[in-house]
Motif scaffolding. Structure first.
Motif, mmCIF file in Angstrom:
data_model
loop_
_atom_site.group_PDB
_atom_site.id
_atom_site.type_symbol
_atom_site.label_atom_id
_atom_site.label_comp_id
_atom_site.label_asym_id
_atom_site.label_seq_id
_atom_site.Cartn_x
_atom_site.Cartn_y
_atom_site.Cartn_z
ATOM 1 N N ASP A 223 0.865 -1.183 0.000
ATOM 2 C CA ASP A 223 0.000 0.000 0.000
ATOM 3 C C ASP A 223 0.903 1.235 0.000
ATOM 4 N N PRO A 224 0.817 2.080 -1.040
ATOM 5 C CA PRO A 224 1.743 3.225 -1.112
ATOM 6 C C PRO A 224 1.630 4.152 0.106
ATOM 7 N N ALA A 225 0.465 4.129 0.760
ATOM 8 C CA ALA A 225 0.317 4.971 1.956
ATOM 9 C C ALA A 225 1.144 4.413 3.116
ATOM 10 N N LYS A 226 1.564 3.139 2.979
ATOM 11 C CA LYS A 226 2.353 2.509 4.047
ATOM 12 C C LYS A 226 3.735 2.096 3.545
ATOM 13 N N GLU A 229 6.409 1.342 6.159
ATOM 14 C CA GLU A 229 6.059 0.459 7.276
ATOM 15 C C GLU A 229 6.464 -0.970 6.949
ATOM 16 N N HIS A 230 7.667 -1.133 6.432
ATOM 17 C CA HIS A 230 8.137 -2.469 6.070
ATOM 18 C C HIS A 230 8.368 -3.307 7.319
ATOM 19 N N GLU A 231 7.885 -4.536 7.254
ATOM 20 C CA GLU A 231 7.884 -5.418 8.417
ATOM 21 C C GLU A 231 9.280 -5.687 8.981
ATOM 22 N N GLN A 273 10.991 2.362 2.211
ATOM 23 C CA GLN A 273 11.556 1.212 2.921
ATOM 24 C C GLN A 273 11.561 -0.053 2.080
ATOM 25 N N TYR A 274 10.616 -0.152 1.153
ATOM 26 C CA TYR A 274 10.584 -1.360 0.320
ATOM 27 C C TYR A 274 11.815 -1.405 -0.587
#
Length: 507
Positions: A223-226, A229-231, A273-274
């Motif tokens: 989700d580009p909004a997240k 927030e990479h795990e 982060q991705y």
RNA sequence: GCAUCUGUAGUCUAGUGGUAGGACUGCAGCUUCCCAAGCUGCAAACCCGGGUUCGAAUCCCGGCAGUUGCACCA
């Protein structure tokens, strides 16, 4: 006398020792196709296995698929490959030079002609009296040059299909089922290894520019909004990578910037982060494969260099003997492909996130197995006056891990050695047994293909049950009891112990 | 794709208009030796197709493949 090129030396060893050779060699060969021999195949498998371990098996949210190599035209119509892999070329009637039609039109008349049909290109060239940029000769009619291999499916040739130019499209066209399998929950990744085909105009430089190649790709959907927030972010934030920013390229750079993932993200040198995760994992992977960290970096590609689907590419480049070479492409494909296929096929590719429907974005690492293999070969190649050349492969990538030799053929030494070889194979090692010739020649043969450890059975082996272990890199030997051998070799191969720890060096 | 140079055993190479030698590798044997190259033997090649010629691997043309330069390049 000209110094023989490093690449030529590597090609020579590779063909002679069963790593890689030209395809269809006995019929004169075909440009841009190579075949992997026994040792090349073992190395390729090891590269793939390591990638699979790092990128797929270690991540609960990533699964691997195996898609069809031949796909119908509609797929590439939608993906944009038909358009952007299909360049119109014009040839000068006089000097036979080739130009891209839209480029030469842009240069000479400032008309933007990209994507126009052939007749229109011809018309613009005629109307503006555009001539050959080299000799001012007249230009012939524009022709399509397609980078994709075309095929006809069915006995009457009803359906036009193409060999895939990248593995990624299988994942995008199966997105709905794959998302279902992942229970429609982001983020998730789909990986794939396999052959891709590009009908390159001029294949060159051995494995580096070929028409059929193995790719290891992952489409990481998020989700580009997240996007931050990479795990697994905490695990990589402190890792350092080598980076070449666009600013550095404009100024002219000599050395990449060494920067932590965290700092790169803060300074917006890494987009999210991705992408950061891919850079970190690829750096680790290459290091494990024996490629020193200071010979590769990530370069933020300039806009015009990025593929048609990419909103930003951070390609891993290596410093090779022939110059800088792209080894891995990391693309931010955004929702480009999913949107295209959703629209063309009428399939909904939306996923519900926090009660909102979104089409996920994609970060894609695209690793060329052949290019990685060549990089390893070049960086591990040693010619240090030993009398023969050798490869300093880490055990993780060495095609064969252990060689077992009887010092002599007689007195039961050969039988002892052969049994030991079988035991090591049973224990999971890629072991190689050799009795022919003198012991020194066998060491040389083993070195040449990069076997890390040679085990020699001598008369003391029969008496005491111990063997010598020779370290390829130092040519030093230690004496090890047979019952400890698997543990010793295991720890040495994993880099968990120093050679000297297991006994005194034998002179 | 254009131009350029090139193409002899697995590898490196010698060679002349009259169908090829060497070295290393490989295999078998001798040797029994811990870092290829001791001895004997064996196996193995003129990129492909035309043409010129009595005859071509050697000359010419075309193709294929490779090098380098240009162009192209996810």
């Amino acid at each position: 006398m000209t110094e023989e090129r490093l690449m030529d030396k590597i090609i020579e060893v590779c063909t002679r020792r069963g790593f890689i050779s030209p395809a269809a060699e006995i019929y004169g060969g075909v440009g841009g196709f190579y075949e992997y021999g026994p040792l090349g195949t073992l190395m390729m498998q090891k590269i793939i296995d390591l990638w699979r371990q790092i990128f797929v098996l270690d991540d609960d949210r990533v699964y691997e698929i195996s898609g069809s190599v031949l796909l119908p035209e509609s797929v590439f119509q939608a993906s944009g490959h038909l358009e952007s892999f299909d360049d119109p070329l014009v040839q000068c009637k006089n000097c036979k030079s080739m130009f891209r039609a839209d480029d030469i039109i842009l240069d000479e008349s400032s008309i933007k002609a990209e994507g126009l049909p052939l007749e229109e290109l011809d018309k613009i060239i005629a109307d503006n009296n555009i001539k050959c940029q080299k000799c001012q000769g007249n230009l012939d009619k524009a022709k399509q040059f397609n980078l994709m291999f075309k095929a006809q499916v069915g006995s009457t040739g009803g359906t036009t299909a193409y060999l895939r130019p990248e593995t990624a499209q299988n994942i995008f066209i199966n997105f709905k089922r794959l998302a279902g399998f992942m229970r429609n929950k982001l983020p998730f990744g789909i990986a794939q290894v396999g052959s891709s085909f590009r009908n390159e105009i001029s294949p060159r430089n051995f494995l580096l520019r070929v028409r059929e190649f193995q790719q290891m790709e992952i489409e990481m959907f998020y989700d580009p909004a997240k996007e931050n927030e990479h795990e697994h972010y905490e695990e990589i934030r402190d890792l350092k990578i080598n980076l070449v920013t666009r600013e550095m390229q404009e100024k002219g750079w000599t050395k990449p910037l060494k920067i932590s993932i965290e700092e790169g993200l803060e300074k917006k040198l890494i987009p999210n982060q991705y992408m950061a995760f891919l850079m970190a994992m690829e750096t680790e992977m290459l290091k494990v494969l024996g490629v020193p960290e200071d010979v590769f970096w990530f370069r933020h590609m300039q806009d015009h260099e990025a593929p048609h689907y990419s909103a930003g590419n951070y390609d891993l480049e290596a410093d090779l003997s022939i110059g800088h070479m792209e080894i891995i492409g990391n693309a931010l494909r955004t929702d480009y492909d999913l949107q295209k296929h959703a629209k063309a096929s009428g399939t909904s590719y939306e996923i519900v996130v926090d009660d909102k429907k979104i089409v996920p974005h994609v970060a894609e690492p695209s690793l060329g197995v052949g290019r990685i293999l060549y990089t390893i070969l070049e960086k591990c190649y040693q010619d240090d006056g030993r009398g023969w050349t050798w490869f300093k492969f880490p055990s993780t990538i060495a095609p064969l891990e252990i060689a077992v030799f009887p010092l002599m053929k007689k007195d039961g030494l050969a039988e002892f050695a052969y049994d030991l070889h079988q035991d090591l194979k049973d224990a999971g090692y890629l072991s190689f047994y050799d009795v022919s010739g003198k012991i020194g020649k066998r060491y040389a043969r083993a070195d040449e293909i990069g076997i890390p450890y040679c085990i020699t059975v001598d008369y003391d082996s029969l008496k005491e049950g111990s063997v010598t272990v020779r370290d390829r890199d130092t040519i030093k030997q230690i004496r090890v009891p047979v019952e400890d051998l698997e543990v010793v070799i295991g720890e040495l191969s994993e880099g968990e112990a120093e050679f000297e720890e297991f006994g005194g060096i034998i002179s």
